[in-house]
Motif scaffolding. Structure first.
Motif, PDB file in Angstrom:
ATOM      1  N   VAL A 158       0.838  -1.208   0.000  1.00  0.00           N
ATOM      2  CA  VAL A 158       0.000   0.000   0.000  1.00  0.00           C
ATOM      3  C   VAL A 158       0.870   1.253   0.000  1.00  0.00           C
ATOM      4  O   VAL A 158       0.628   2.214  -0.748  1.00  0.00           O
ATOM      5  CB  VAL A 158      -0.954   0.002   1.208  1.00  0.00           C
ATOM      6  N   GLN A 159       1.911   1.255   0.839  1.00  0.00           N
ATOM      7  CA  GLN A 159       2.819   2.397   0.882  1.00  0.00           C
ATOM      8  C   GLN A 159       3.552   2.559  -0.445  1.00  0.00           C
ATOM      9  O   GLN A 159       3.740   3.683  -0.939  1.00  0.00           O
ATOM     10  CB  GLN A 159       3.827   2.210   2.015  1.00  0.00           C
ATOM     11  N   LEU A 160       3.951   1.440  -1.025  1.00  0.00           N
ATOM     12  CA  LEU A 160       4.642   1.474  -2.316  1.00  0.00           C
ATOM     13  C   LEU A 160       3.741   2.047  -3.394  1.00  0.00           C
ATOM     14  O   LEU A 160       4.167   2.872  -4.216  1.00  0.00           O
ATOM     15  CB  LEU A 160       5.085   0.054  -2.689  1.00  0.00           C
ATOM     16  N   TYR A 161       2.485   1.629  -3.365  1.00  0.00           N
ATOM     17  CA  TYR A 161       1.517   2.149  -4.344  1.00  0.00           C
ATOM     18  C   TYR A 161       1.351   3.658  -4.189  1.00  0.00           C
ATOM     19  O   TYR A 161       1.358   4.402  -5.171  1.00  0.00           O
ATOM     20  CB  TYR A 161       0.172   1.442  -4.163  1.00  0.00           C
ATOM     21  N   ARG A 162       1.211   4.101  -2.951  1.00  0.00           N
ATOM     22  CA  ARG A 162       1.006   5.536  -2.707  1.00  0.00           C
ATOM     23  C   ARG A 162       2.219   6.357  -3.133  1.00  0.00           C
ATOM     24  O   ARG A 162       2.072   7.430  -3.742  1.00  0.00           O
ATOM     25  CB  ARG A 162       0.701   5.760  -1.231  1.00  0.00           C
ATOM     26  N   GLN A 163       3.406   5.859  -2.816  1.00  0.00           N
ATOM     27  CA  GLN A 163       4.624   6.574  -3.199  1.00  0.00           C
ATOM     28  C   GLN A 163       4.757   6.635  -4.718  1.00  0.00           C
ATOM     29  O   GLN A 163       5.098   7.682  -5.292  1.00  0.00           O
ATOM     30  CB  GLN A 163       5.848   5.883  -2.581  1.00  0.00           C
ATOM     31  N   ALA A 164       4.495   5.507  -5.370  1.00  0.00           N
ATOM     32  CA  ALA A 164       4.631   5.459  -6.832  1.00  0.00           C
ATOM     33  C   ALA A 164       3.589   6.328  -7.515  1.00  0.00           C
ATOM     34  O   ALA A 164       3.861   6.933  -8.565  1.00  0.00           O
ATOM     35  CB  ALA A 164       4.516   4.014  -7.315  1.00  0.00           C
ATOM     36  N   MET A 165       2.397   6.421  -6.927  1.00  0.00           N
ATOM     37  CA  MET A 165       1.350   7.239  -7.534  1.00  0.00           C
ATOM     38  C   MET A 165       1.671   8.727  -7.456  1.00  0.00           C
ATOM     39  O   MET A 165       1.160   9.517  -8.248  1.00  0.00           O
ATOM     40  CB  MET A 165      -0.003   6.955  -6.885  1.00  0.00           C
TER      41      MET A 165
END
Length: 397
Positions: free
Chosen positions: A301-308
């Motif tokens: 989830v954190q990875l998704y948010r950072q990448a977005m």
């Protein structure tokens, strides 16, 4: 990070299924040589094209010609002069001979030495059998193409060379498959989708190598293509666009009545979004993997948010790219329509402008949706590696 074997198999099976559907679709929709319009009947028998070079020009008012040669390239501007040129033929059996040809203002401006393409119509009852057809542009276009290829290879090296090979494959698919299939009356949307899928499979793996990262970008690209096709088809229908908005489209309808011009418009929307869609998905997939390499402790989830966060910046800049690309292509249409004294709302909803708006918006929506789709898929693939207890070694690119 090493992608688990089960995830690699799942990705490979997914791509294999899509590739199989693409191959079957291309086979079913393949051009067979039947149903293609025979345009030869509209051309005089024995017509040939010759190359020539202007050796002298005599200025002449365009209105003095029986057939205004300026109509070959559009109406002559006020005050422009046409000309009667002596042209030396530079190819074919008549090489070295000089002929008289009436030429339009743009050729007159080039002056002595201008390279021309002439049309020879045998058996003409009155006048010269030679007429002006166009300017020769082969040499400058070839030099520009060589310069483009050299710059790409020098900067991107082997990956740039592979991308050029992929570009050649894409051109071969469009010219050798898509166009003949469309001319035979195959479904433009279906042909556009299978052709785009085939191009993306070859181009992405050829340019970026076979890896989970590339496969993730490819699947994100397919998601964007599906969204673009669906939204484009719906928008074309709801906007009541017919596809017959320009002289070329009208001429195509007359010459090839079996082509559904409304669906052809949707096919064009799909093809127009290919290149930039590919750029967004491969960049976003790479961003997710690189973020994981830099911070392997991030949860999916954190990875998704950072990448977005990166994806949103990319979306913001890409939207401008899409809009200005279409605006540049439609600039002459915009200028012509702006000369008409009509309300802005009526101008924007005219057929010509509406087509460009639909192209821009449908392509833009597919492009934007591809970013979260690619990001989420990449995060899930990385999570599978974490769940399998894999180390954070460098992922093959």
């Amino acid at each position: 990070m090493s992608t688990p074997r089960g995830t690699r198999i799942a990705l490979a099976v997914t791509v294999a299924v899509i590739a199989l559907v693409t191959v079957v679709g291309m086979w079913v929709l393949r051009p067979t040589g039947e149903g293609r319009p025979d345009v030869r009947e509209s051309s005089a028998s024995g017509v040939t094209y010759l190359e020539g070079e202007v050796i002298s020009v005599t200025p002449l008012d365009c209105a003095a010609f029986g057939t205004d040669p300026s109509t070959t390239t559009g109406a002559a501007p006020a005050g422009a002069e046409c000309g009667r040129a002596s042209v030396r033929i530079t190819d074919g059996a008549e090489q070295g001979e000089s002929v008289q040809v009436d030429i339009p203002p743009d050729a007159v401006r080039e002056g002595v030495g201008a390279p021309l393409v002439l049309l020879k119509i045998p058996g003409q009852v009155a006048g010269s059998p030679y007429t002006y057809y166009d300017m020769q542009r082969g040499q400058p276009l070839l030099l520009l193409s060589i310069a483009f290829a050299l710059v790409v290879v020098l900067v991107a090296r082997w990956r740039g060379l592979r991308s050029l090979v992929g570009l050649a494959v894409a051109a071969a698919v469009v010219v050798g498959y898509l166009m003949p299939a469309l001319l035979e009356g195959r479904s433009p949307v279906a042909v556009g989708l299978v052709s785009s899928a085939a191009i993306m499979i070859v181009v992405l793996y050829l340019a970026h190598g076979i890896s989970a990262r590339t496969t993730t970008a490819l699947l994100g690209t397919f998601a964007g293509l599906a969204a673009t096709a669906g939204i484009g088809a719906l928008a074309v229908m709801q906007a009541r666009l017919t596809g017959v908005s320009g002289d070329e489209n009208a001429a195509l309808q007359q010459a090839a009545q079996q082509i559904d011009l409304r669906n052809l418009l949707t096919c064009g929307i799909i093809l127009a979004g290919l290149g930039i869609l590919n750029d967004v998905t491969i960049t976003q997939a790479s961003a997710v993997y690189e973020l994981h390499e830099a911070a392997p402790d991030l949860s999916p989830v954190q990875l998704y948010r950072q990448a977005m966060r990166i994806g949103r910046d990319h979306i913001a800049s890409t939207v401008y790219t899409v809009v200005f690309a279409y605006a540049g292509a439609a600039l002459p249409v915009l200028l012509v329509i702006s000369l008409v004294d009509q309300p802005i709302g009526r101008i924007l909803t005219s057929a010509d402008i509406s087509e460009e708006i639909v192209r821009t918006m449908a392509g833009g929506i597919g492009l934007v949706l591809a970013v979260p789709a690619t990001t989420a898929l990449a995060a899930l693939v990385i999570r599978s590696g974490q769940g399998a207890g894999q180390g954070s070694g460098r992922h093959a690119a």
